[in-house]
Design a protein around this motif. Structure first.
Motif, PDB file in Angstrom:
ATOM      1  N   UNK A  32       0.847  -1.202   0.000  1.00  0.00           N
ATOM      2  CA  UNK A  32       0.000   0.000   0.000  1.00  0.00           C
ATOM      3  C   UNK A  32       0.880   1.248   0.000  1.00  0.00           C
ATOM      4  N   UNK A  33       1.910   1.237   0.842  1.00  0.00           N
ATOM      5  CA  UNK A  33       2.831   2.366   0.928  1.00  0.00           C
ATOM      6  C   UNK A  33       3.518   2.628  -0.415  1.00  0.00           C
ATOM      7  N   UNK A  34       4.010   1.580  -1.043  1.00  0.00           N
ATOM      8  CA  UNK A  34       4.688   1.729  -2.338  1.00  0.00           C
ATOM      9  C   UNK A  34       3.720   2.189  -3.432  1.00  0.00           C
ATOM     10  N   UNK A  35       2.505   1.618  -3.439  1.00  0.00           N
ATOM     11  CA  UNK A  35       1.506   1.997  -4.441  1.00  0.00           C
ATOM     12  C   UNK A  35       1.131   3.467  -4.299  1.00  0.00           C
ATOM     13  N   UNK A  36       0.891   3.918  -3.066  1.00  0.00           N
ATOM     14  CA  UNK A  36       0.527   5.319  -2.846  1.00  0.00           C
ATOM     15  C   UNK A  36       1.665   6.258  -3.236  1.00  0.00           C
ATOM     16  N   UNK A  37       2.895   5.883  -2.910  1.00  0.00           N
ATOM     17  CA  UNK A  37       4.042   6.700  -3.288  1.00  0.00           C
ATOM     18  C   UNK A  37       4.130   6.857  -4.802  1.00  0.00           C
ATOM     19  N   UNK A  41       3.570  10.327  -7.010  1.00  0.00           N
ATOM     20  CA  UNK A  41       4.594  10.824  -7.919  1.00  0.00           C
ATOM     21  C   UNK A  41       4.069  10.940  -9.352  1.00  0.00           C
ATOM     22  N   UNK A  42       3.339   9.944  -9.818  1.00  0.00           N
ATOM     23  CA  UNK A  42       2.784   9.982 -11.174  1.00  0.00           C
ATOM     24  C   UNK A  42       1.818  11.159 -11.316  1.00  0.00           C
ATOM     25  N   UNK A  43       0.961  11.360 -10.315  1.00  0.00           N
ATOM     26  CA  UNK A  43       0.028  12.484 -10.371  1.00  0.00           C
ATOM     27  C   UNK A  43       0.775  13.822 -10.348  1.00  0.00           C
ATOM     28  N   UNK A  68       2.210  16.810  -2.615  1.00  0.00           N
ATOM     29  CA  UNK A  68       2.608  15.579  -3.293  1.00  0.00           C
ATOM     30  C   UNK A  68       4.101  15.338  -3.277  1.00  0.00           C
ATOM     31  N   UNK A  69       4.870  16.351  -3.653  1.00  0.00           N
ATOM     32  CA  UNK A  69       6.322  16.164  -3.674  1.00  0.00           C
ATOM     33  C   UNK A  69       6.884  15.972  -2.268  1.00  0.00           C
ATOM     34  N   UNK A  70       6.236  16.543  -1.255  1.00  0.00           N
ATOM     35  CA  UNK A  70       6.687  16.323   0.121  1.00  0.00           C
ATOM     36  C   UNK A  70       6.303  14.946   0.633  1.00  0.00           C
ATOM     37  N   UNK A  74       9.926   9.021  -3.425  1.00  0.00           N
ATOM     38  CA  UNK A  74      10.648   8.887  -4.684  1.00  0.00           C
ATOM     39  C   UNK A  74      11.195  10.222  -5.162  1.00  0.00           C
ATOM     40  N   UNK A  75      12.389  10.164  -5.717  1.00  0.00           N
ATOM     41  CA  UNK A  75      13.033  11.352  -6.258  1.00  0.00           C
ATOM     42  C   UNK A  75      13.965  10.898  -7.369  1.00  0.00           C
TER      43      UNK A  75
END
Length: 160
Positions: A32-37, A41-43, A68-70, A74-75
């Motif tokens: 869930x954490x990875x999917x939301x991240x 990022x995609x949005x 979102x960026x905060x 992912x970066x």
């Protein structure tokens, strides 16, 4: 509500969900954490190049991008430059916004990035005009968020 506004509000919602994932005591699952991240990022990356000529819409877009960026871990090496670009856009649109919850929200999250006292004073000036006996849930949340940022400046930097 047009497509850009609805997309910006959806990113705000998902970024908020990601930032507070697990705070409610519910189990935190890595998938869930990875999917939301990834979703955040995609949005963010799909909304980043978009702009609006309407101040409220541009403010919602800037707010969504900052959140979102905060929120995402992912970066790909350009997140800080994108955040700076969003901060520049935010400063431009803040001058056009009337005193409102949206303006306080944008001031709060910009202040959390740059710690500019003028932003803090303006947010407090608007909040002082609110009726403390009939605050909306959103007003109460942003007051608490601003207090959090004030009491815990620079939360991700190592202080020597």
């Amino acid at each position: 509500m047009n497509d850009l506004t609805s997309r910006a509000l959806e990113l705000q919602r998902v970024a908020h969900e990601l930032m507070y994932l697990g705070v409610d005591g519910e189990p935190l699952y890595s998938d869930t954490f990875c999917r939301l991240n990834k979703d955040v990022l995609v949005q963010c990356d799909s909304l980043f190049p978009l702009r609006s000529t309407l101040p409220e819409e541009e403010a919602n877009l800037c707010l969504a991008l900052l959140l979102g960026y905060n929120a995402t871990i992912y970066d790909y090496g350009d997140k800080e430059q994108k955040k700076q670009s969003v901060l520049d856009r935010s400063c431009e649109v803040l001058e056009q916004l009337p005193a409102s919850l949206l303006k306080v929200r944008l001031l709060t999250y910009c202040y959390g990035e740059v710690y500019e006292d003028a932003m803090l004073r303006e947010a407090h000036k608007i909040i002082a005009g609110w009726d403390r006996n009939s605050l909306s849930l959103e007003q109460a949340e942003i007051i608490e968020e601003l207090r959090n940022i004030e009491e815990n400046p620079y939360p991700y930097e190592v202080m020597e």
